[in-house]
Design an enzyme around this catalytic site. Sequence first.
Site, PDB file in Angstrom:
ATOM      1  N   LYS A 172       4.045   4.804   5.388  1.00  0.00           N
ATOM      2  CA  LYS A 172       3.445   3.483   5.383  1.00  0.00           C
ATOM      3  C   LYS A 172       3.349   2.862   6.775  1.00  0.00           C
ATOM      4  O   LYS A 172       2.978   1.706   6.928  1.00  0.00           O
ATOM      5  CB  LYS A 172       4.239   2.582   4.439  1.00  0.00           C
ATOM      6  CG  LYS A 172       4.198   3.120   3.007  1.00  0.00           C
ATOM      7  CD  LYS A 172       5.146   2.409   2.076  1.00  0.00           C
ATOM      8  CE  LYS A 172       5.124   3.095   0.709  1.00  0.00           C
ATOM      9  NZ  LYS A 172       5.985   2.442  -0.270  1.00  0.00           N
TER      10      LYS A 172
ATOM     11  N   PRO B  86       0.833  -1.213   0.000  1.00  0.00           N
ATOM     12  CA  PRO B  86       0.000   0.000   0.000  1.00  0.00           C
ATOM     13  C   PRO B  86       0.865   1.260   0.000  1.00  0.00           C
ATOM     14  O   PRO B  86       1.947   1.273   0.564  1.00  0.00           O
ATOM     15  CB  PRO B  86      -0.779  -0.110   1.307  1.00  0.00           C
ATOM     16  CG  PRO B  86       0.009  -1.027   2.166  1.00  0.00           C
ATOM     17  CD  PRO B  86       0.768  -1.938   1.264  1.00  0.00           C
ATOM     18  N   GLU B  87       0.372   2.291  -0.662  1.00  0.00           N
ATOM     19  CA  GLU B  87       1.066   3.572  -0.566  1.00  0.00           C
ATOM     20  C   GLU B  87       0.453   4.326   0.618  1.00  0.00           C
ATOM     21  O   GLU B  87      -0.529   3.874   1.227  1.00  0.00           O
ATOM     22  CB  GLU B  87       0.971   4.321  -1.896  1.00  0.00           C
ATOM     23  CG  GLU B  87       1.581   3.468  -3.024  1.00  0.00           C
ATOM     24  CD  GLU B  87       2.040   4.222  -4.271  1.00  0.00           C
ATOM     25  OE1 GLU B  87       2.199   5.441  -4.222  1.00  0.00           O
ATOM     26  OE2 GLU B  87       2.261   3.549  -5.295  1.00  0.00           O
TER      27      GLU B  87
END
Length: 265
Positions: free
Chosen positions: A52, A2-3
């Site tokens: 993150k 995920p960003e």
Amino acid sequence: MPEGHTVHRIANSFNELFAGKKLTVDSPQGRFTASAKLISNRKLTKAWAIGKQMFLDFDNDQTLRIHLGIYGKWRFVKLKNEELPEVQGQVRARFFTNKDMADLRGPTICELIEPEELAKIENRLGPDPLNPDDGSQFKRFQRNISGSKAAIGLLLMNQDVVAGIGNVYRAEILYRARINPHVPGNLLTPKQIRELWKDSVQLLALGVIHGVMLTRDGFLDEDPGKPERHHVYKRNGEPCRKCKTNIVLEVMAGRKLYSCPKCQK
Ligand SMILES: [Zn+2]
């Protein structure tokens, strides 16, 4: 992986469901049992994120640090009649009230940290465009970029330079700024650096609102799986929407990088 916008969305969900409430925490998988005891039945003060990494602050001064890494996943469930759903897979940590539950599986990091360690992590990580900025975050970004001879394509992916940008945003932000990914940070103009920061702030905030990485104006209704949402990401071999030159793919430090050779000279 995920960003940053995804992690901020999860932190927002945590705040909506759990902030100010006492959580029960346990570890169905058993790998987090001892730590779970230290935060179970304590109030969650707030959830927050840098890039993150997500942090859960509890009212006994414990902070839980979570990094999903490549395989980590959250599962949120609204409880019916306070009934907990069956455990699915290797659940490292389960958080619940009588109304809501969140299960964490497969994180790279899930650990309680001391204030000194938290301070170290905060110092090490670069500024996050999604966090409030009194101007000091932008200044850090500026220093981190202009003080480095590394390629801007690498710098944007380095979480110690700027936290939260991943492969999709990197390619798209550079295209939008018409910057060649190989230009060293110290050769960018102050105006270019300011634009990169402003655009990161804008695009990541849109990502938090919509849950998808929108990088083209006016494409909110597109199927999230379609590359039409992007200018260059995964469009190698297809014509640039502006100049019709084919988008090129190269590998930079092991990660795929997409750009337009003409627009980003
Ligand atoms: Zn082009």
